[in-house]
Design a protein around this motif. Structure first.
Motif, mmCIF file in Angstrom:
data_model
loop_
_atom_site.group_PDB
_atom_site.id
_atom_site.type_symbol
_atom_site.label_atom_id
_atom_site.label_comp_id
_atom_site.label_asym_id
_atom_site.label_seq_id
_atom_site.Cartn_x
_atom_site.Cartn_y
_atom_site.Cartn_z
ATOM 1 N N PRO A 172 0.838 -1.203 0.000
ATOM 2 C CA PRO A 172 0.000 0.000 0.000
ATOM 3 C C PRO A 172 0.870 1.250 0.000
ATOM 4 N N CYS A 173 0.302 2.384 -0.362
ATOM 5 C CA CYS A 173 1.007 3.651 -0.173
ATOM 6 C C CYS A 173 0.532 4.260 1.153
ATOM 7 N N LEU A 174 1.129 5.388 1.516
ATOM 8 C CA LEU A 174 0.753 6.009 2.796
ATOM 9 C C LEU A 174 -0.712 6.446 2.794
ATOM 10 N N SER A 175 -1.204 6.852 1.604
ATOM 11 C CA SER A 175 -2.603 7.297 1.531
ATOM 12 C C SER A 175 -3.568 6.122 1.632
ATOM 13 N N CYS A 176 -3.136 4.912 1.228
ATOM 14 C CA CYS A 176 -3.971 3.722 1.468
ATOM 15 C C CYS A 176 -4.119 3.510 2.976
ATOM 16 N N LEU A 177 -3.006 3.688 3.688
ATOM 17 C CA LEU A 177 -3.010 3.415 5.133
ATOM 18 C C LEU A 177 -3.677 4.545 5.923
ATOM 19 N N SER A 240 -9.280 1.639 -4.289
ATOM 20 C CA SER A 240 -9.763 2.930 -4.801
ATOM 21 C C SER A 240 -8.950 4.095 -4.229
ATOM 22 N N CYS A 241 -7.702 3.824 -3.828
ATOM 23 C CA CYS A 241 -6.842 4.894 -3.315
ATOM 24 C C CYS A 241 -6.631 5.948 -4.403
ATOM 25 N N PRO A 242 -6.910 7.225 -4.104
ATOM 26 C CA PRO A 242 -6.772 8.247 -5.140
ATOM 27 C C PRO A 242 -5.318 8.472 -5.569
ATOM 28 N N VAL A 243 -4.359 7.981 -4.784
ATOM 29 C CA VAL A 243 -2.942 8.227 -5.100
ATOM 30 C C VAL A 243 -2.333 7.074 -5.899
ATOM 31 N N CYS A 244 -2.626 5.824 -5.506
ATOM 32 C CA CYS A 244 -1.876 4.707 -6.114
ATOM 33 C C CYS A 244 -2.753 3.707 -6.864
ATOM 34 N N ALA A 245 -4.076 3.940 -6.919
ATOM 35 C CA ALA A 245 -4.951 2.926 -7.518
ATOM 36 C C ALA A 245 -4.622 2.627 -8.977
HETATM 37 ZN ZN LIG Z 1 -2.480 4.183 -2.076
#
Ligand SMILES: [Zn+2]
Length: 247
Positions: A172-177, A240-245
């Motif tokens: 995951p990226c930080l925005s997922c977490l 659906s993470c807006p950063v890494c999806a």
């Molecule tokens: Zn992410």
């Protein structure tokens, strides 16, 4: 007096780690040729920077826009009482360059923003997130994704520390977490908790730089220092993470 051999390695200084089984001069050379970017010269950044400096990481960029305050000194041990009011980057590198003059330090006394982060991180091999402010963390996360640089995230709260290695799409990226930044508040923390957690971040970084498989890729180590119990949890991407999806 430095004793530098033909490979450019100070064999006497690093002798006790060069003799670790499987380490040798070749691993030490990898460390020496590495470039790290540390965001934050505070509670986590101090132990991270000291451990990487003592291991002989060749190139260390330290970024922090704050000055030293008295209330930092229960945990930020690179800064001394006489450094109160001094830039943290200057204070930290004063200490570190006395400790190991063979390391090439760069100090960056700036706030990290979405606009400057790519330039500040430059061509680092690995990024260390040692801050407690989420706008900077999110900017760092996006930079790590754009440049495909692994990011070692660390955080503390009270008697608990957390560490994970972020490198999408495998993790995951930080925005997922942390899809939403928590409200900014004063973080309670004991010095030894920050020191131990930053040391775990440094260890994971050294493993990566040496070419050993990262242990915390896609896993969150949660250490409760009050009970000495640890858990390592798998962490999942948010589809659906807006950063890494889109990766
Ligand atoms: Zn992410």
């Amino acid at each position: 007096m430095l004793h530098v051999d033909k490979n450019g390695i100070d064999e006497e200084r690093y002798r006790r780690q060069i003799i670790i089984d499987g380490w040798g001069i070749k691993t030490q050379e990898k460390i020496e040729n590495s470039k790290v970017f540390i965001l934050g010269a505070g509670g986590l950044g101090c132990p991270v920077a000291l451990n990487l400096t003592s291991a002989g990481v060749g190139n260390i960029r330290i970024c922090d826009s704050d000055t030293v305050e008295l209330s930092n000194l229960n945990r930020q041990f690179l800064h001394a009482e006489q450094n109160v009011g001094v830039d943290k980057t200057t204070s930290a590198v004063q200490f570190l360059s006395r400790y190991n003059s063979g390391v090439n330090f760069t100090t960056i006394t700036k706030k990290v923003t979405e606009d400057n982060v790519d330039e500040l991180v430059a061509d680092a091999d690995i990024i260390l997130d040692c801050v407690d402010n989420f706008p900077a963390r999110y900017a760092l996360n996006q930079c790590a994704l754009r440049k495909n640089i692994p990011l070692v995230h660390g955080a503390v709260w009270g008697m608990e520390g957390r560490v994970t290695l972020i490198n999408p799409p495998e993790t995951p990226c930080l925005s997922c977490l942390f899809p939403v930044a928590p409200a900014k508040e004063e973080i309670p923390v004991l010095g030894v908790v920050a020191c131990a957690t930053g040391s775990l971040q440094a260890m994971e970084t050294i493993n990566y730089l040496c070419g050993y498989p990262p242990n915390l890729k896609g896993k969150m180590l949660i250490m409760d220092y009050s009970t000495m119990r640890s858990q390592t949890l798998e962490v999942a991407r948010n589809p659906s993470c807006p950063v890494c999806a889109d990766m």
